[in-house]
Design an enzyme around this catalytic site. Sequence first.
Site, short mmCIF file in Angstrom:
data_model
loop_
_atom_site.label_atom_id
_atom_site.label_comp_id
_atom_site.label_asym_id
_atom_site.label_seq_id
_atom_site.Cartn_x
_atom_site.Cartn_y
_atom_site.Cartn_z
N SER A 154 6.22 11.04 -4.96
CA SER A 154 5.42 10.93 -6.17
C SER A 154 6.12 11.59 -7.36
O SER A 154 7.22 11.20 -7.72
CB SER A 154 4.03 11.51 -5.93
OG SER A 154 3.17 11.19 -7.00
N ASP A 307 4.86 7.67 -13.30
CA ASP A 307 5.69 8.55 -12.46
C ASP A 307 6.60 7.70 -11.58
O ASP A 307 6.53 6.46 -11.60
CB ASP A 307 4.80 9.52 -11.67
CG ASP A 307 3.97 8.82 -10.61
OD1 ASP A 307 3.79 7.59 -10.68
OD2 ASP A 307 3.46 9.51 -9.70
#
Length: 582
Positions: A154, A307
């Site tokens: 992530s 992201d």
Amino acid sequence: MENNLSLDAAVQAKLDTWLQGGYDQETKAHLQQLMASQDTDTLTDCFYKDLEFGTGGLRGIMGIGSNRMNRYTVGMATQGLSNYLLKSFPDQEVSVAIAHDSRNNSDVFANVVADVFSGNGIKVYFFKELRPTPELSFAIRHLGCQSGVVLTASHNPKEYNGYKAYWNDGGQVTAPHDKNIIAEVNKIQDLSQVKFTRDASKIEYILEEVDEAYLDKVARLSVDPAVIERQKDLKIVYTPIHGTGITLVPRALERFGFTNVHVVEEQATPDGNFPTVVYPNPEEKEAMTLAMNKARELDADLVLATDPDADRVGIAVKNHKGEFVLINGNQTAALLTYYVLSAWKKAGKLTGNEYIVSTIVTTDLINRIAEGFGVDCYETLTGFKYIATIMREKEGQAQYICGGEESYGFLVGDFVRDKDAVSSCAMIAEMAASAKDQGKTLFELMIQMYQEFGFYKEDLISITKKGHRGALEIQEMMQELRENPPKTIAGSKVVEISDYKTGFRRNLLTREEHATGLESSNVLQYLTEDGTKVSARPSGTEPKIKFYFSVKEPLASANDFDKVSQQLEQKIDAVITDLKLR
């Protein structure tokens, strides 16, 4: 081999296993170098435990050793998952989908995962090139898979990588499968148990067809195409922060009808070193610097950032003074809920059988908005897998509209079962177009929302406690809060305590107790007389304890925004001081 290292016996035993076992020569040579240099700290950190396969999968620093992300720890995790899948679906061909992000080694690890699955006779649908996490979630259901894996950490720093496991509903694994998979992974004690030899006949590469099917679903989320047609030249700056968003976000915005999208070129190329940022996290102001500069230069209407695995979105807009400011995760989730419900109501789509979902540490403003539109709002534990669980349970009974959490994750529509920054970017752009069509900025739309439903302000303090000692300190902090809860917070009496570990909510005024109705989780929550909410929650993936604060006041007029905003900030400061968190 003789060595004079003073290592803990358990660490030495694991190290010996790696030196003597079926590991590659390069790995062994590197370990011998570390031993020769007497680097006991590094060796201890690499071997003092096994990288734990937790409820979300694996996440850790990349490197050699049992406590690192490498082809061996990834292989063992995949063998455990393979064993569980073959037990769970005994009379059918089991298939899985695999995707990866732009991080260093994500493609290498994805290939190891494909090797092990196929070596176990499992059919593999493999995204050959990097793709966003939400598309992996979509592909699992679209291709009828029993499971899926995405290689990503992530928004963690570049040293990290991770492995997220999904079930056949497209959501991350939850009970009972999470614990059962962990048990199977823990049974893999030796490398010889892992089938690393790829069966190429079991691997099929995922092609453009899945991209198209996914983007078609995203395009259908648009509630007000007429407003986009009028505002199609809305000036949007987008950055994928060197991640997977570049593959689909510009295409999704184009499908919605936006024609004036400017990509931040310095951050457009996928790169696991994330060379232009310290952390590839749209929650960090620093990660948004290049995009904000471009927005000022172009006099843009909206800044969007995703992201590395494109499941979280950060946004920036012009405030009431004409300055570009970041909108936090709570504000974004509340604004999207406000816009989507307003647009559904205007389009006559609300029938009384719809619902939205939020989490226990996300702003209560979302609940208020849902109430205002007569839509059910379900609260669940932190993590999108719990939102996906509610979606699974309600399938065929009620219609999911949207759901979100404070950590920059949101999902509109139910064809994905994880947070989705691709579709969220498109919906945020539609929301900005709708505001502009009314002569407003998104910031002014937010002020309007506060006037209707109350001005809520949230903040978060994250305290890092590293290593074994740190983990004990976090346990002690939670124990102290349980045994000696605060009676007042910032001068307001605590009237309700929710302990999600025991599963009970206690009203301190009436002495009544009610079950929270959620599975056990180590979270404490205090509610005061004036509506202040404080939550304490140790992180499940990092050595941190997080404290969430939420305060509220009515906002009678847009002209009072600055004054009330300052009052709320002072209130949060008072809460933090009172709880001795600074």
